[in-house]
Design an enzyme around this catalytic site. Structure first.
Site, PDB file in Angstrom:
ATOM      1  N   SER A 201       0.800  -1.227   0.000  1.00  0.00           N
ATOM      2  CA  SER A 201       0.000   0.000   0.000  1.00  0.00           C
ATOM      3  C   SER A 201       0.832   1.276   0.000  1.00  0.00           C
ATOM      4  O   SER A 201       0.316   2.339  -0.319  1.00  0.00           O
ATOM      5  CB  SER A 201      -0.954   0.012   1.197  1.00  0.00           C
ATOM      6  OG  SER A 201      -0.238   0.146   2.402  1.00  0.00           O
TER       7      SER A 201
ATOM      8  N   ASP B 202      -8.159   6.323   4.483  1.00  0.00           N
ATOM      9  CA  ASP B 202      -8.277   5.221   5.439  1.00  0.00           C
ATOM     10  C   ASP B 202      -9.496   5.283   6.353  1.00  0.00           C
ATOM     11  O   ASP B 202      -9.542   4.559   7.345  1.00  0.00           O
ATOM     12  CB  ASP B 202      -7.023   5.168   6.321  1.00  0.00           C
ATOM     13  CG  ASP B 202      -5.780   4.796   5.556  1.00  0.00           C
ATOM     14  OD1 ASP B 202      -5.900   4.344   4.409  1.00  0.00           O
ATOM     15  OD2 ASP B 202      -4.681   4.958   6.116  1.00  0.00           O
TER      16      ASP B 202
ATOM     17  N   HIS C 123       0.890   4.331   6.710  1.00  0.00           N
ATOM     18  CA  HIS C 123       0.313   5.200   5.682  1.00  0.00           C
ATOM     19  C   HIS C 123       0.742   6.651   5.884  1.00  0.00           C
ATOM     20  O   HIS C 123       1.182   7.036   6.962  1.00  0.00           O
ATOM     21  CB  HIS C 123      -1.206   5.107   5.665  1.00  0.00           C
ATOM     22  CG  HIS C 123      -1.709   3.865   4.992  1.00  0.00           C
ATOM     23  ND1 HIS C 123      -3.020   3.498   5.016  1.00  0.00           N
ATOM     24  CD2 HIS C 123      -1.075   2.905   4.270  1.00  0.00           C
ATOM     25  CE1 HIS C 123      -3.185   2.365   4.346  1.00  0.00           C
ATOM     26  NE2 HIS C 123      -2.004   1.985   3.895  1.00  0.00           N
TER      27      HIS C 123
END
Length: 172
Positions: free
Chosen positions: A50, A114, A89
């Site tokens: 990701s 998210d 992230h």
């Protein structure tokens, strides 16, 4: 014929003490790093794609959690209640609310933010409660062995077998 005399027992105890010294030294180093970085997990392995191309699967991230404020664009590692795996992230937005910082994150390689990871309870992360640390450095692909151990049973049992075989051979 195998000799289980005093010399053999002494040799075994010396080897066990050596293993114990290596284990405790590694543990103390990790705990010391946790205290210095102010993070429960100062080293984290990237488990998914990701965050590509910035971070690849298997990269070991070095975390720092001593700063009070996280800037937009910084990469954070956070834990959500009920999830066992930390998420790596980038901060997309930041808001100040009631003397606390709220963050919205998104993976570089993901199409959406998210919010769905946050469990529907709110739209943002609480920096103080949920962020494990901010990424300050990384070691490329060093942690890939942990991915192999978790995902490939043949690799795991093969490594255990080779380790046991080497211990047996060296003991003679």
């Amino acid at each position: 014929m195998v000799n289980f005399g005093a010399q053999s027992i002494r040799q075994t105890l010396v080897q066990l003490l050596g293993f114990a010294a290596i284990f405790t030294s590694s543990y103390m180093f990790y705990k010391g790093l946790s205290i210095v970085a102010n993070s429960e997990s100062p080293l984290v392995v990237v488990l998914s794609g990701s965050m590509e191309p910035a971070y690849q699967r298997g990269d070991v991230l070095l975390l720092w959690n001593r700063q009070k404020h996280v800037d937009v664009g910084e990469v954070v590692v956070y834990n959500i209640d009920g999830r066992t795996t930390p998420i790596v992230h980038r901060v997309l937005r930041s808001h100040a609310s009631d003397n606390k910082q709220l963050l919205l994150t998104k993976g570089d390689n993901n199409a959406v933010d998210d919010v769905s990871f946050y469990g529907g309870r709110n739209q943002y992360l609480d920096r103080e409660k949920e962020v494990v640390g901010v990424v300050k450095g990384y070691l490329p692909l060093v942690g890939y062995i942990t991915i192999l151990l978790a995902e490939n049973q043949y690799f795991k049992y093969g490594l255990l077998g080779i380790t046991g075989l080497l211990a047996f051979i060296q003991g003679e």
